[in-house]
Design an enzyme around this catalytic site. Structure first.
Site, PDB file in Angstrom:
ATOM      1  CG  ASN A  50      -0.317  -0.071   2.506  1.00 50.49           C
ATOM      2  OD1 ASN A  50       0.692  -0.759   2.653  1.00 50.49           O
ATOM      3  ND2 ASN A  50      -0.840   0.622   3.472  1.00 50.49           N
ATOM      4  N   GLY A  63       2.356  -5.904   7.235  1.00 51.91           N
ATOM      5  CA  GLY A  63       1.465  -6.616   6.327  1.00 51.91           C
ATOM      6  C   GLY A  63       0.260  -7.145   7.067  1.00 51.91           C
ATOM      7  CE  LYS A  86       8.726 -10.437  -0.135  1.00 49.41           C
ATOM      8  NZ  LYS A  86       7.574 -10.100  -1.011  1.00 49.41           N
ATOM      9  CB  CYS A 123      -2.289  -0.355   8.770  1.00 51.33           C
ATOM     10  SG  CYS A 123      -1.058   0.931   8.927  1.00 51.33           S
ATOM     11  CD  GLU A 175       4.187  -1.431  13.490  1.00 52.69           C
ATOM     12  OE1 GLU A 175       2.964  -1.246  13.645  1.00 52.69           O
ATOM     13  OE2 GLU A 175       5.031  -1.102  14.333  1.00 52.69           O
ATOM     14  CD  GLU A 221      -6.532  -4.130   7.741  1.00 50.26           C
ATOM     15  OE1 GLU A 221      -5.991  -5.231   7.531  1.00 50.26           O
ATOM     16  OE2 GLU A 221      -5.913  -3.115   8.072  1.00 50.26           O
TER      17      GLU A 221
HETATM   18  P1  NAD Z   1       0.591  -9.435   3.068  1.00 50.35           P
HETATM   19  O1  NAD Z   1       0.678  -9.872   4.489  1.00 50.35           O
HETATM   20  O2  NAD Z   1      -0.136 -10.269   2.107  1.00 50.35           O
HETATM   21  O3  NAD Z   1       2.062  -9.254   2.449  1.00 50.35           O
HETATM   22  C1  NAD Z   1       3.032  -8.454   3.079  1.00 50.35           C
HETATM   23  C2  NAD Z   1       4.413  -8.928   2.663  1.00 50.35           C
HETATM   24  O4  NAD Z   1       4.675 -10.229   3.188  1.00 50.35           O
HETATM   25  C3  NAD Z   1       4.628  -9.029   1.154  1.00 50.35           C
HETATM   26  O5  NAD Z   1       5.911  -8.551   0.858  1.00 50.35           O
HETATM   27  C4  NAD Z   1       4.524 -10.534   0.907  1.00 50.35           C
HETATM   28  O6  NAD Z   1       5.214 -10.979  -0.222  1.00 50.35           O
HETATM   29  C5  NAD Z   1       5.174 -11.083   2.167  1.00 50.35           C
HETATM   30  N1  NAD Z   1       4.824 -12.461   2.498  1.00 50.35           N
HETATM   31  C6  NAD Z   1       3.721 -13.168   2.132  1.00 50.35           C
HETATM   32  N2  NAD Z   1       3.762 -14.405   2.667  1.00 50.35           N
HETATM   33  C7  NAD Z   1       4.903 -14.479   3.397  1.00 50.35           C
HETATM   34  C8  NAD Z   1       5.487 -15.491   4.215  1.00 50.35           C
HETATM   35  N3  NAD Z   1       4.905 -16.674   4.404  1.00 50.35           N
HETATM   36  N4  NAD Z   1       6.650 -15.225   4.830  1.00 50.35           N
HETATM   37  C9  NAD Z   1       7.251 -14.019   4.692  1.00 50.35           C
HETATM   38  N5  NAD Z   1       6.749 -13.024   3.922  1.00 50.35           N
HETATM   39  C10 NAD Z   1       5.572 -13.245   3.288  1.00 50.35           C
HETATM   40  O7  NAD Z   1       0.007  -7.958   3.169  1.00 50.35           O
HETATM   41  P2  NAD Z   1      -0.418  -6.997   1.986  1.00 50.35           P
HETATM   42  O8  NAD Z   1      -1.653  -7.544   1.372  1.00 50.35           O
HETATM   43  O9  NAD Z   1       0.767  -6.728   1.140  1.00 50.35           O
HETATM   44  O10 NAD Z   1      -0.752  -5.652   2.795  1.00 50.35           O
HETATM   45  C11 NAD Z   1      -1.980  -5.383   3.375  1.00 50.35           C
HETATM   46  C12 NAD Z   1      -1.929  -5.590   4.873  1.00 50.35           C
HETATM   47  O11 NAD Z   1      -0.867  -4.831   5.442  1.00 50.35           O
HETATM   48  C13 NAD Z   1      -3.171  -5.105   5.556  1.00 50.35           C
HETATM   49  O12 NAD Z   1      -3.618  -6.055   6.490  1.00 50.35           O
HETATM   50  C14 NAD Z   1      -2.719  -3.846   6.278  1.00 50.35           C
HETATM   51  O13 NAD Z   1      -3.456  -3.494   7.394  1.00 50.35           O
HETATM   52  C15 NAD Z   1      -1.320  -4.160   6.603  1.00 50.35           C
HETATM   53  N6  NAD Z   1      -0.566  -2.919   6.813  1.00 50.35           N
HETATM   54  C16 NAD Z   1      -0.144  -2.609   8.097  1.00 50.35           C
HETATM   55  C17 NAD Z   1       0.525  -1.424   8.346  1.00 50.35           C
HETATM   56  C18 NAD Z   1       1.013  -1.068   9.735  1.00 50.35           C
HETATM   57  O14 NAD Z   1       1.959  -0.317   9.849  1.00 50.35           O
HETATM   58  N7  NAD Z   1       0.418  -1.559  10.801  1.00 50.35           N
HETATM   59  C19 NAD Z   1       0.773  -0.541   7.306  1.00 50.35           C
HETATM   60  C20 NAD Z   1       0.326  -0.872   6.032  1.00 50.35           C
HETATM   61  C21 NAD Z   1      -0.327  -2.081   5.798  1.00 50.35           C
END
Ligand code: NAD
Length: 493
Positions: free
Chosen positions: A153, A228, A176, A284, A250, A385
């Site tokens: 995002n 994520g 990554k 988020c 986070e 969410e």
């Molecule tokens: P995601 O969890 O699908 O992916 C995040 C990252 O993790 C990507 O780089 C992905 O390739 C990697 N990943 C996926 N599977 C993995 C594994 N098994 N091991 C290690 N890495 C892996 O999240 P998204 O869809 O990219 O982002 C949306 C989410 O992020 C939402 O839930 C949002 O709330 C959260 N977010 C949180 C914050 C915060 O600061 N709290 C900020 C922005 C987004």
């Protein structure tokens, strides 16, 4: 026309991924692929971690705080100079409006400056002991190699929450980025190079979740900092646990934004709008649950419906555009699914609720700003969410009820209070179980303040002094200078 192809960046060199595999990245406004990204495998990740380690041992851990500060400040200058270009790139990659991406780039530079100031002030402490003939000090040391995994995002802003502090503390990193938006992170390392950082301090491996899994599971990391989803966060915590690697998580949120009857209603409505429709709700910290006191409830709903209807959707790269696209097809499908299933749950659809089409919009992943009123806090709309431009408005009668509804969630990232009553503000701020509380504002950020959540929103803190301490570990040194022989069979106190 051939798409521009991006390698991975290890030890200051651009490389082909070992498996020579690439995947396309899409512009969500045109839905056209525009670049090719490397799918790094476990061997690439091992090489990157080894390169970071070598740089840490030989160079970066021996670089003075003053020199690190110079580099961080120089990088901040370069980021500022490149903010328009980098902002435009990020907009192209994830559909976020350019007015937000460029301001995030400026904030990234600001965060580098904040942590540059820390580099030569990582003071330990002298600890007085009970015995006068022993001397003790505790120093703060870097962790070694930090793994950074980010979401799609806001690749630059999320990196900005982690990288400046990790580098200021003296760590090397392997990043990554998300497979949905990797390009700005790759371009960013060119700025790191230009600033003159030694090769190996910052490394980038790209790819999908498998690459992240290899980074987390491969060992050799002093810490993993992840932003994520909760699902992936849990997997990372488990895999990191197997290696005893500490993690910062986070994760998501379902943040309550609470409007009391004594608020400045105009500002509160504006803040509610900022909380959910800025960044197309894909943050988020989105204030996705709007709690409104019943006496001003219909007035606020009317104001929001009117303002939501006037939000300018369009080309995200146009400075006049206020709301861009949803960032990728799976996310678009997810948002539309939530909207469709909510329609049968008893909430009142007041605005939006469908894909936005029309001139300049039809080819993009646009969702109309959507408002559901009379949402009950137990509905999926209020519990999950959505990560899109969907606001749930929930009425309440008393302060106690507002606090109860606000805290009745598995998440605990952010919250907002709109009130002119100072006693109420302090009372409610104390009761809210969230990592951050905004009062008479929403979605305001500062490099100096700690950012992070509680409960299912994760743990660990970014930015501020807390963010720096996350990347340091204390080492205690106890020195005996007495001439006495000690009793070898009793602990010395
Ligand atoms: P995601 O969890 O699908 O992916 C995040 C990252 O993790 C990507 O780089 C992905 O390739 C990697 N990943 C996926 N599977 C993995 C594994 N098994 N091991 C290690 N890495 C892996 O999240 P998204 O869809 O990219 O982002 C949306 C989410 O992020 C939402 O839930 C949002 O709330 C959260 N977010 C949180 C914050 C915060 O600061 N709290 C900020 C922005 C987004």
């Amino acid at each position: 026309m051939a798409l521009e192809r991006h390698g991975i960046y290890i030890a200051g060199e651009w490389r082909e991924p070992a498996g020579k595999a690439y995947f396309p990245t899409y512009n969500p406004y045109t839905q056209q692929p525009w670049a090719e990204i490397s799918q790094a495998d476990a061997s690439d990740v091992r090489t990157a971690v080894a390169a970071a380690r070598e740089c840490f041992d030989r160079t970066w851990s021996r670089t003075s705080g003053l020199q690190r500060a110079r580099l961080l400040n120089r990088l901040a200058d370069i980021i500022e100079a490149n903010a328009p270009e980098m902002g435009a790139l990020e907009t192209r990659d994830n559909g976020k409006v350019i007015r937000e991406t460029t301001s995030q780039l400026k904030f990234l530079a600001r965060t580098f400056r904040f942590y540059a100031g820390y580099c030569d002030k990582i003071f330990g402490k002298v600890i007085p002991l009970d015995r006068p003939d022993m001397f003790d000090y505790a120093s703060l040391e870097p962790l070694g190699v930090v793994g950074i995994i980010t979401a799609w995002n806001s690749p630059m802003a999320l990196l900005g929450n982690k990288l400046p502090a990790a580098l200021a503390a003296g760590n090397c990193v392997v990043i990554k980025p998300s497979e949905h938006a990797s390009v700005t992170t790759l371009k960013f390392v060119r700025l790191v190079e230009e600033a003159g950082f030694p090769a190996g301090v910052v490394n980038v491996v790209t790819g999908d979740g498998r690459t992240g899994e290899a980074l987390v599971g491969g060992g050799g990391l002093g810490k993993i900092s992840f932003t994520g989803s909760g699902g992936v966060g849990r997997k990372i915590a488990a895999a990191a646990g197997a290696n005893l690697t500490p993690v910062i998580l986070e994760l998501g949120g379902k943040s309550p934004n609470i409007i009391f009857e004594d608020a400045d209603l105009n500002k509160a409505a504006n803040g509610a709008l900022a909380g959910i429709f800025a960044a197309t709700g894909q943050t988020c910290i989105a204030g996705s649950r709007l709690l409104v006191q019943r006496s001003v409830y219909s007035q606020i709903v009317d104001m929001l419906v009117d303002r939501a209807g006037r939000i300018r959707l369009g080309d995200p790269s146009d400075m006049a555009t206020e709301m861009g696209t949803v960032a990728n097809q799976p996310q678009f499908d997810r948002v539309m699914h939530f909207i469709e299933s909510a329609k049968g749950q008893g909430a009142r659809l007041m605005a939006g609720g469908e894909r936005a089409t029309g001139a300049g919009l039809s080819q993009g992943l646009f969702v109309k700003p959507t408002i559901f009123a009379d949402v009950h806090n137990q509905m999926a709309l209020a519990r999950e969410e959505i990560f899109g431009p969907v606001l749930s408005v929930i009425p309440f009668d008393t302060e106690e009820e507002a606090v109860r509804i606000a805290n009745d969630t598995s998440f605990g990232l952010a919250s907002g209070i709109w009130s002119q009553n100072i006693n109420r503000v302090h009372r409610v701020a104390r009761e809210l179980r969230t990592g951050m509380v905004w009062v008479n504002t929403y979605r305001a950020v500062a490099a100096q303040t700690p950012f992070g959540g509680v409960k299912d929103s994760g743990f660990g803190r970014e930015r501020g002094q807390e963010g720096m301490l996350e990347f340091l570990v204390s080492k205690n040194v106890m020195i005996n200078f007495s001439e006495d022989d000690r009793d070898p069979f009793a602990v010395q106190t």
